[in-house]
Design a protein around this motif. Structure first.
Motif, PDB file in Angstrom:
ATOM      1  N   ASP A  79      68.852  15.447 -58.595  1.00 45.96           N
ATOM      2  CA  ASP A  79      69.765  14.325 -58.833  1.00 45.96           C
ATOM      3  C   ASP A  79      69.103  12.981 -58.530  1.00 45.96           C
ATOM      4  OD1 ASP A  79      71.819  16.080 -59.551  1.00 45.96           O
ATOM      5  OD2 ASP A  79      72.451  16.299 -57.466  1.00 45.96           O
ATOM      6  N   GLY A  80      67.843  12.838 -58.954  1.00 42.20           N
ATOM      7  CA  GLY A  80      67.140  11.575 -58.770  1.00 42.20           C
ATOM      8  C   GLY A  80      66.535  11.375 -57.401  1.00 42.20           C
ATOM      9  N   HIS A  81      66.616  12.373 -56.512  1.00 47.44           N
ATOM     10  CA  HIS A  81      66.057  12.285 -55.171  1.00 47.44           C
ATOM     11  C   HIS A  81      64.769  13.105 -55.097  1.00 47.44           C
ATOM     12  CE1 HIS A  81      69.524  10.296 -53.147  1.00 47.44           C
ATOM     13  NE2 HIS A  81      70.165  10.800 -54.187  1.00 47.44           N
ATOM     14  N   TYR A  82      63.742  12.530 -54.477  1.00 43.97           N
ATOM     15  CA  TYR A  82      62.419  13.151 -54.401  1.00 43.97           C
ATOM     16  C   TYR A  82      62.014  13.269 -52.930  1.00 43.97           C
ATOM     17  CZ  TYR A  82      62.111  11.877 -59.354  1.00 43.97           C
ATOM     18  OH  TYR A  82      62.341  11.743 -60.699  1.00 43.97           O
ATOM     19  N   LEU A  83      61.215  14.310 -52.624  1.00 44.18           N
ATOM     20  CA  LEU A  83      60.694  14.510 -51.288  1.00 44.18           C
ATOM     21  C   LEU A  83      59.216  14.861 -51.384  1.00 44.18           C
ATOM     22  CD1 LEU A  83      61.455  14.615 -48.272  1.00 44.18           C
ATOM     23  CD2 LEU A  83      61.800  17.079 -48.542  1.00 44.18           C
ATOM     24  N   VAL A  84      58.377  14.074 -50.695  1.00 42.83           N
ATOM     25  CA  VAL A  84      56.929  14.262 -50.742  1.00 42.83           C
ATOM     26  C   VAL A  84      56.433  14.565 -49.328  1.00 42.83           C
ATOM     27  CG1 VAL A  84      54.712  13.253 -51.393  1.00 42.83           C
ATOM     28  CG2 VAL A  84      56.805  12.582 -52.619  1.00 42.83           C
ATOM     29  N   PRO A  85      56.004  15.830 -49.046  1.00 44.60           N
ATOM     30  CA  PRO A  85      55.435  16.132 -47.722  1.00 44.60           C
ATOM     31  C   PRO A  85      54.083  15.427 -47.556  1.00 44.60           C
ATOM     32  CG  PRO A  85      56.091  18.126 -48.911  1.00 44.60           C
ATOM     33  CD  PRO A  85      56.108  17.011 -49.898  1.00 44.60           C
ATOM     34  N   LEU A  86      53.767  15.025 -46.303  1.00 43.10           N
ATOM     35  CA  LEU A  86      52.514  14.334 -46.007  1.00 43.10           C
ATOM     36  C   LEU A  86      51.742  15.121 -44.948  1.00 43.10           C
ATOM     37  CD1 LEU A  86      53.988  10.726 -45.761  1.00 43.10           C
ATOM     38  CD2 LEU A  86      52.772  11.710 -47.713  1.00 43.10           C
ATOM     39  N   ASP A  87      50.392  15.016 -45.017  1.00 43.28           N
ATOM     40  CA  ASP A  87      49.540  15.741 -44.067  1.00 43.28           C
ATOM     41  C   ASP A  87      49.508  15.085 -42.705  1.00 43.28           C
ATOM     42  OD1 ASP A  87      48.920  17.598 -46.006  1.00 43.28           O
ATOM     43  OD2 ASP A  87      47.169  16.477 -46.719  1.00 43.28           O
ATOM     44  N   ASP A  88      49.692  13.765 -42.654  1.00 43.09           N
ATOM     45  CA  ASP A  88      49.655  13.052 -41.381  1.00 43.09           C
ATOM     46  C   ASP A  88      50.517  11.806 -41.492  1.00 43.09           C
ATOM     47  OD1 ASP A  88      48.078  10.881 -42.549  1.00 43.09           O
ATOM     48  OD2 ASP A  88      46.406  12.287 -42.512  1.00 43.09           O
ATOM     49  N   GLU A  89      50.597  11.047 -40.391  1.00 49.65           N
ATOM     50  CA  GLU A  89      51.441   9.848 -40.368  1.00 49.65           C
ATOM     51  C   GLU A  89      50.607   8.576 -40.473  1.00 49.65           C
ATOM     52  OE1 GLU A  89      54.097   9.918 -37.064  1.00 49.65           O
ATOM     53  OE2 GLU A  89      54.930  11.893 -37.563  1.00 49.65           O
ATOM     54  N   LYS A  90      49.412   8.695 -41.033  1.00 54.13           N
ATOM     55  CA  LYS A  90      48.562   7.521 -41.208  1.00 54.13           C
ATOM     56  C   LYS A  90      49.016   6.720 -42.418  1.00 54.13           C
ATOM     57  CE  LYS A  90      44.532   9.751 -39.090  1.00 54.13           C
ATOM     58  NZ  LYS A  90      43.129  10.197 -39.283  1.00 54.13           N
ATOM     59  N   THR A  91      48.280   5.673 -42.748  1.00 54.59           N
ATOM     60  CA  THR A  91      48.626   4.828 -43.893  1.00 54.59           C
ATOM     61  C   THR A  91      48.424   5.601 -45.195  1.00 54.59           C
ATOM     62  OG1 THR A  91      48.010   2.831 -42.697  1.00 54.59           O
ATOM     63  CG2 THR A  91      48.120   2.684 -45.105  1.00 54.59           C
TER      64      THR A  91
END
Length: 635
Positions: A79-91
């Protein structure tokens, strides 16, 4: 040019002086064709400090491609919502390419006469962050102009395209876009550039608007602190709106010619650049609308006591089940929320200034601005600023007015002239408020006003007199936020339109008239209409042709206290014989109702309004009787 634009989108935001924590930065390129309503968007988003990225996009946009840190990624939405997992919390840097077709109408719209994209609609990567910085490169075909909230740093027109570059270098709300066949005028006032983007038919108003805005910016800069932006834009809209954004206001082109727009309405929008935009609303309720109303609308009023009475009338029409503490107010969603969030909060700031004095109030405002600009702040921070300026604690004031719902109800329990003076007993309902109440005493020697402090449910006073007492008036100029007593206020339309149990009665079997009347009821009432019979209990909204309404009013024992001037549509508030609030709307024919769908709802604070075609001929309030908070004494 496209290669250059893509390079621009990879620029990292400069560090922010004074920012308490990093905010995300967006670089956005937009190409909009209002004729076809086609839009292309390229958005590069730089952020850090999170282990996943959640965002949404408008349903009318298609995600063509996406990159994360320069590498292509595949994204799926729900429904137009996206989720992108990240490897770390850096820039990290997220890049997306979008295209789509903007709706022709609705909250967001595009067309040759005007286009508007709200910063909250998802026309770019919306991560839900309350504050951000940005750089926008905006393009429209020649003959159109496009602008956004932010500072205009560059514009050009070549090869059949107009391009404007806008930046928001300070933490700000999400940018909104505005486009149209505008004529642009500009005025420089010191370091501030003021611009009007007006449709050709209202372009002649530009000079007056720019001059008025410049005067207002100078006024509030002196009262609060320097204007927080480089630009201020006034933009005409093809739809009937009046909206404020950081460093700009968006106003319907049919409204712009009205005289009040260049006065209190423009002042309200200019002042929001300090309150609400320059200092964002923090936890614990929206204080900015009431403070802006007090410092703009109220400060420019020719009759401040009448405006205070108007706020009390509106509050008196608010049903108890729709009341709440001002900390619960976030945004105006209906008239009931406006009564509390605008009127009551403005009155609170008025009483606060009376309590601590003009100098301390001004000092507190300036300190609040100095310490919290481009940050979030709430009632707690306001209280701290005013306490420091006043040199004393004000917890009692903010506790009873900000955290508690309701209002005191005062009455004269006893007023007797004795040899020692006037013996006076004032009462208020429990739980009692701490109040400073003005008393007006008129004797043979003249009139004087004194203030008495009330803290409990009953206060006994002995007031010395300088001659034979002629009259006593308690709070005669409505300096205290309180519940009005019978005789202090006339019936108003909001007595019915704010009630959640109003029964709407349409006095006709004609399908066309019933359809128009139902639409009018939906516009007038603050909650969905409930259709019933005039014999039902509770407030009444009665709509019909003139003869039918007159007969119904007579049958209900609802008699007007004054005769209304003739007009094609008449609306008035009164009470029935059994004491119920009632509003009657009468028209000479069905078509007349349709003309009032937009206009009549603006007269909720009035006792009556009469229209001839689209234009109001008269509106106002019924005469009131003697106030229970006054006494006359024989000489």
């Amino acid at each position: 040019m496209r290669t250059l634009l893509l390079a621009i989108l990879l620029v990292t935001a400069p560090p922010l002086a004074g920012a308490s924590q990093p905010v995300p930065h967006h670089d956005i390129w937009v190409n909009l064709d209002p004729e076809t309503r086609r839009i292309e968007v390229e958005n590069s988003f730089t952020f850090d400090g999170r282990d996943e990225l959640a965002f949404r996009l408008a349903p009318w946009l298609t995600l063509e491609s996406a990159q994360l840190d320069g590498e292509p990624i595949e994204l799926e939405s729900e429904d137009g919502h996206y989720l992108v997992p990240l490897d770390d919390e850096k820039t990290h840097r997220m890049g997306i390419v979008l295209n789509g077709e903007v709706p022709a109408e609705g909250p967001d719209f595009a067309g040759p006469e005007g286009s508007f994209l709200s910063g909250y609609s998802g026309w770019f990567l919306d991560t839900g962050d309350p504050r951000m910085t940005y750089r926008l490169v905006l393009q429209v075909p020649a003959g159109q102009r496009i602008v956004a909230s932010g500072q205009l740093i560059e514009e050009e027109e070549e090869n059949g395209t107009y391009q404007a570059t806008m930046v928001g270098n300070r933490p700000s709300e999400r940018p909104s876009l505005f486009a149209g066949p505008y004529e642009i005028k500009e005025l420089r006032d010191g370091d501030v550039r003021l611009r009007s983007y007006f449709h050709p038919e209202v372009a002649e108003l530009a000079d007056d608007y720019l001059a008025a805005a410049a005067q207002l910016i100078e006024r509030y800069s002196e009262e609060i602190g320097p204007y927080p932006y480089e630009d201020f834009h006034i933009i005409s809209a093809p739809i009937p709106v009046g909206l404020g954004f950081p460093n700009l206001t968006y106003v319907g082109r049919r409204v712009l010619p009205l005289p009040f727009m260049r006065g209190r309405s423009l002042a309200h929008e200019v002042l929001h650049n300090w309150w609400g935009n320059g200092v964002a609303i923090g936890p614990g309720g929206n204080w900015s609308e009431g403070l802006t109303t007090y410092m703009a609308d109220y400060a420019l009023s020719d009759e401040p006591s009448a405006m205070r009475l108007g706020w009390l009338r509106d509050y008196g029409a608010l049903p108890a089940d729709r009341d709440g503490p001002v900390t619960a107010f976030r945004y105006k969603v209906n008239d009931a929320s406006q009564v509390v969030g605008y009127g009551k909060v403005a009155f609170i700031f008025y009483m606060l200034e009376q309590e601590i004095g003009e100098a301390a109030f001004s000092q507190g405002l300036r300190a609040f601005w100095r310490d919290h600009q481009f940050k979030e702040a709430g009632w707690a921070e306001l209280q701290a600023a005013f306490e420091q300026a006043a040199g004393r604690e004000l917890d009692w004031f903010f506790s009873q007015w900000v955290e508690r719902k309701g209002a005191p109800r005062l009455e004269i329990a006893e007023a007797e002239v004795l040899n020692e003076g006037l013996s006076l007993v004032l009462r208020q309902e429990a739980p009692a408020y701490r109040l400073s109440v003005p008393l007006e005493l008129t004797t043979s020697a003249g009139t004087r006003v004194l203030y008495v402090d009330l803290e409990g449910e009953e206060t006994r006073l002995m007031l010395p007199l300088d001659g034979p007492l002629l009259s006593l008036r308690v709070d005669p100029a409505f300096d205290v936020f309180r519940r009005l007593l019978p005789g202090e206020s006339a019936p108003i339309l909001r007595d019915v339109t704010l009630a959640s149990d109003t029964a709407t009665v349409v006095l006709s079997d004609d399908d066309e008239l019933r359809e128009i009347a139902a639409a009018l009821a939906a516009r007038l009432l603050d909650t969905p209409p409930r259709f019933g019979e005039a014999t039902a209990g509770g407030p009444l909204l009665v709509i019909g042709l003139s003869d039918q309404v007159a007969a119904a009013a007579q049958a209900l024992g609802a008699v007007k206290t004054e005769v209304l001037d003739p007009g094609s549509v008449r609306a008035w508030a009164t009470r029935t014989a059994d004491g119920r609030p009632a509003v009657f709307v009468a028209a000479d024919d069905a078509a007349a109702f349709g003309l009032l769908l937009r206009r009549l709802p603006h007269y909720g604070a009035s006792s009556y309004a009469v229209f001839e075609a689209r234009r109001p001929t008269i509106s106002g309030f019924w005469r009131t009787g003697d106030s229970p908070l006054s006494r006359q004494f024989a000489q």
